[in-house]
Motif scaffolding. Structure first.
Motif, mmCIF file in Angstrom:
data_model
loop_
_atom_site.group_PDB
_atom_site.id
_atom_site.type_symbol
_atom_site.label_atom_id
_atom_site.label_comp_id
_atom_site.label_asym_id
_atom_site.label_seq_id
_atom_site.Cartn_x
_atom_site.Cartn_y
_atom_site.Cartn_z
ATOM 1 N N PRO A 79 6.850 34.285 23.522
ATOM 2 C CA PRO A 79 8.293 34.062 23.690
ATOM 3 C C PRO A 79 8.962 33.843 22.327
ATOM 4 C CG PRO A 79 7.032 32.704 25.226
ATOM 5 C CD PRO A 79 6.051 33.332 24.284
ATOM 6 N N GLU A 80 10.176 34.289 22.208
ATOM 7 C CA GLU A 80 10.907 34.222 20.936
ATOM 8 C C GLU A 80 11.028 32.790 20.418
ATOM 9 O OE1 GLU A 80 15.333 35.304 19.249
ATOM 10 O OE2 GLU A 80 14.562 36.444 20.949
ATOM 11 N N ARG A 81 11.281 31.866 21.290
ATOM 12 C CA ARG A 81 11.461 30.476 20.846
ATOM 13 C C ARG A 81 10.162 29.913 20.250
ATOM 14 N NH1 ARG A 81 13.831 25.420 24.199
ATOM 15 N NH2 ARG A 81 13.886 23.956 22.464
ATOM 16 N N LEU A 82 9.025 30.243 20.852
ATOM 17 C CA LEU A 82 7.752 29.782 20.307
ATOM 18 C C LEU A 82 7.516 30.418 18.942
ATOM 19 C CD1 LEU A 82 5.141 28.157 20.552
ATOM 20 C CD2 LEU A 82 4.120 30.130 21.718
ATOM 21 N N ARG A 83 7.797 31.695 18.802
ATOM 22 C CA ARG A 83 7.643 32.350 17.500
ATOM 23 C C ARG A 83 8.509 31.663 16.451
ATOM 24 N NH1 ARG A 83 8.312 37.379 20.434
ATOM 25 N NH2 ARG A 83 10.320 37.604 19.403
ATOM 26 N N GLU A 87 -1.893 29.837 20.027
ATOM 27 C CA GLU A 87 -0.858 29.583 19.020
ATOM 28 C C GLU A 87 -0.127 28.267 19.255
ATOM 29 O OE1 GLU A 87 -0.546 31.195 16.127
ATOM 30 O OE2 GLU A 87 -2.314 32.242 16.872
ATOM 31 N N SER A 88 0.037 27.870 20.519
ATOM 32 C CA SER A 88 0.681 26.573 20.762
ATOM 33 C C SER A 88 -0.240 25.437 20.323
ATOM 34 C CB SER A 88 1.100 26.421 22.221
ATOM 35 O OG SER A 88 -0.024 26.443 23.075
ATOM 36 N N MET A 89 -1.558 25.634 20.463
ATOM 37 C CA MET A 89 -2.519 24.628 19.980
ATOM 38 C C MET A 89 -2.482 24.560 18.457
ATOM 39 S SD MET A 89 -4.674 22.327 20.885
ATOM 40 C CE MET A 89 -5.136 22.718 22.541
ATOM 41 N N ARG A 90 -2.455 25.702 17.801
ATOM 42 C CA ARG A 90 -2.360 25.721 16.332
ATOM 43 C C ARG A 90 -1.063 25.060 15.878
ATOM 44 N NH1 ARG A 90 -4.362 31.904 15.424
ATOM 45 N NH2 ARG A 90 -6.580 31.460 15.327
ATOM 46 N N LEU A 91 0.011 25.346 16.587
ATOM 47 C CA LEU A 91 1.316 24.779 16.241
ATOM 48 C C LEU A 91 1.294 23.259 16.353
ATOM 49 C CD1 LEU A 91 4.381 24.969 15.645
ATOM 50 C CD2 LEU A 91 4.707 25.414 18.097
ATOM 51 N N THR A 92 0.786 22.738 17.457
ATOM 52 C CA THR A 92 0.779 21.282 17.631
ATOM 53 C C THR A 92 -0.164 20.612 16.625
ATOM 54 O OG1 THR A 92 -0.854 21.475 19.421
ATOM 55 C CG2 THR A 92 1.456 21.306 20.063
ATOM 56 N N ALA A 150 7.610 19.514 20.917
ATOM 57 C CA ALA A 150 7.051 18.812 22.077
ATOM 58 C C ALA A 150 7.931 19.032 23.303
ATOM 59 C CB ALA A 150 6.918 17.324 21.772
ATOM 60 N N SER A 151 9.225 18.948 23.120
ATOM 61 C CA SER A 151 10.154 19.151 24.226
ATOM 62 C C SER A 151 10.045 20.573 24.780
ATOM 63 C CB SER A 151 11.581 18.874 23.745
ATOM 64 O OG SER A 151 12.503 19.149 24.762
ATOM 65 N N TYR A 152 9.966 21.539 23.882
ATOM 66 C CA TYR A 152 9.855 22.937 24.314
ATOM 67 C C TYR A 152 8.539 23.176 25.059
ATOM 68 C CZ TYR A 152 8.776 27.887 24.173
ATOM 69 O OH TYR A 152 8.401 29.168 24.528
ATOM 70 N N LEU A 153 7.425 22.735 24.478
ATOM 71 C CA LEU A 153 6.114 23.000 25.091
ATOM 72 C C LEU A 153 5.953 22.294 26.430
ATOM 73 C CD1 LEU A 153 3.795 22.898 21.934
ATOM 74 C CD2 LEU A 153 4.556 24.927 23.215
ATOM 75 N N ASP A 154 6.565 21.125 26.588
ATOM 76 C CA ASP A 154 6.476 20.396 27.854
ATOM 77 C C ASP A 154 7.450 20.911 28.908
ATOM 78 O OD1 ASP A 154 4.443 18.748 27.028
ATOM 79 O OD2 ASP A 154 5.757 17.097 26.452
ATOM 80 N N ARG A 182 6.340 25.750 28.930
ATOM 81 C CA ARG A 182 5.361 25.737 30.029
ATOM 82 C C ARG A 182 5.749 26.759 31.093
ATOM 83 N NH1 ARG A 182 3.074 20.153 31.873
ATOM 84 N NH2 ARG A 182 2.706 20.328 29.666
ATOM 85 N N LYS A 183 7.038 26.809 31.422
ATOM 86 C CA LYS A 183 7.520 27.779 32.420
ATOM 87 C C LYS A 183 7.359 29.212 31.905
ATOM 88 C CE LYS A 183 10.815 24.548 34.341
ATOM 89 N NZ LYS A 183 12.203 24.099 34.335
ATOM 90 N N GLU A 184 7.695 29.418 30.628
ATOM 91 C CA GLU A 184 7.573 30.758 30.047
ATOM 92 C C GLU A 184 6.123 31.217 30.012
ATOM 93 O OE1 GLU A 184 9.416 30.426 26.198
ATOM 94 O OE2 GLU A 184 11.430 30.633 27.011
ATOM 95 N N SER A 185 5.202 30.306 29.713
ATOM 96 C CA SER A 185 3.784 30.681 29.602
ATOM 97 C C SER A 185 3.210 31.141 30.935
ATOM 98 C CB SER A 185 2.964 29.529 29.038
ATOM 99 O OG SER A 185 2.837 28.477 29.970
ATOM 100 N N LYS A 186 3.714 30.603 32.031
ATOM 101 C CA LYS A 186 3.220 30.981 33.359
ATOM 102 C C LYS A 186 3.631 32.401 33.741
ATOM 103 C CE LYS A 186 2.744 26.312 34.936
ATOM 104 N NZ LYS A 186 3.078 25.254 35.837
ATOM 105 N N LYS A 187 4.647 32.926 33.089
ATOM 106 C CA LYS A 187 5.128 34.276 33.384
ATOM 107 C C LYS A 187 4.437 35.343 32.534
ATOM 108 C CE LYS A 187 9.721 32.503 34.428
ATOM 109 N NZ LYS A 187 11.120 32.440 33.945
ATOM 110 N N LEU A 188 3.625 34.924 31.567
ATOM 111 C CA LEU A 188 2.996 35.861 30.637
ATOM 112 C C LEU A 188 1.776 36.537 31.251
ATOM 113 C CD1 LEU A 188 3.127 33.700 27.375
ATOM 114 C CD2 LEU A 188 4.640 35.598 27.989
ATOM 115 N N GLU A 189 1.512 37.750 30.777
ATOM 116 C CA GLU A 189 0.296 38.450 31.183
ATOM 117 C C GLU A 189 -0.907 37.773 30.536
ATOM 118 O OE1 GLU A 189 0.513 42.674 30.636
ATOM 119 O OE2 GLU A 189 2.558 42.741 31.417
#
Length: 178
Positions: free
Chosen positions: A119-123, A64-69, A39-43, A47-54
């Motif tokens: 991102p590596e941390r999400l994986r 994948e973040s939805m599946r994870l949560t 929760a801390s990472y996704l919030d 969130r910042k990392e996801s905005k930089k993604l293609e």
């Protein structure tokens, strides 16, 4: 022979003891810590990392973040149910009924190629959540054997014969002491 003694021979139920075990305590602690960390990472950083993604990577991130949560909320529900058993707030039988609402099986994940876009941390969080899920599924199978296993143990002819032997010897001892 006493029918009561025949019925006394039953397989040992580990389910009632597992909720009070150190294994469960460790699993509960680790599972809830993973929920908080995710929760801390996704919030925050996530969130910042996801905005930089293609575009494709962002879509995979969202999926994948939805599946994870979802996975972690199901696992947290299972852990909280069984903590209630440990605390004496409900019986294992009640938890077994309630756990039918909890889905411990996982949905198919993204392909390796898609996962590599994340991102590596999400994986890492995804991998750890799947390991937690596997641990909980194993523990769940121990605590709540399937209905067919329970039925098979009740109709176990060896167990019934052991009960009959025990009853016969108990009767013999009672006659010897009379």
């Amino acid at each position: 022979m006493s029918e009561q003694l025949v019925d006394e021979v039953r397989p040992v139920s580990f389910g009632e003891r597992v909720a009070n075990s150190q294994v469960f305590a460790d699993l509960f602690r680790d599972g809830m810590a993973l929920v908080e960390e995710t929760a801390s990472y996704l919030d925050g950083p996530g969130r910042k990392e996801s905005k930089k993604l293609e575009r494709m990577a962002a879509l995979t991130y969202a999926t994948e973040s939805m599946r994870l949560t979802t996975r972690l909320m199901q696992l947290a529900s299972w852990l909280l149910l069984h903590r209630a058993v440990k605390e004496g707030e409900m019986s294992l039988a009640q938890a077994n009924k309630e756990k039918s609402k909890v889905k411990l099986t996982g949905a198919e994940g993204a392909s390796e190629e898609s996962m590599s876009l994340l991102p590596e941390r999400l994986r890492g969080l995804i991998i750890r959540s799947k390991a937690l899920q596997a641990d909980i599924r194993r523990l769940d199978a121990t605590m709540h054997p399937g209905a067919d296993q329970t039925l098979a143990s009740r109709s176990n002819p060896v167990g019934q014969q052991l009960g009959l032997l025990k009853a016969a010897f108990e009767t013999d001892r009672a006659c010897d002491h009379a």
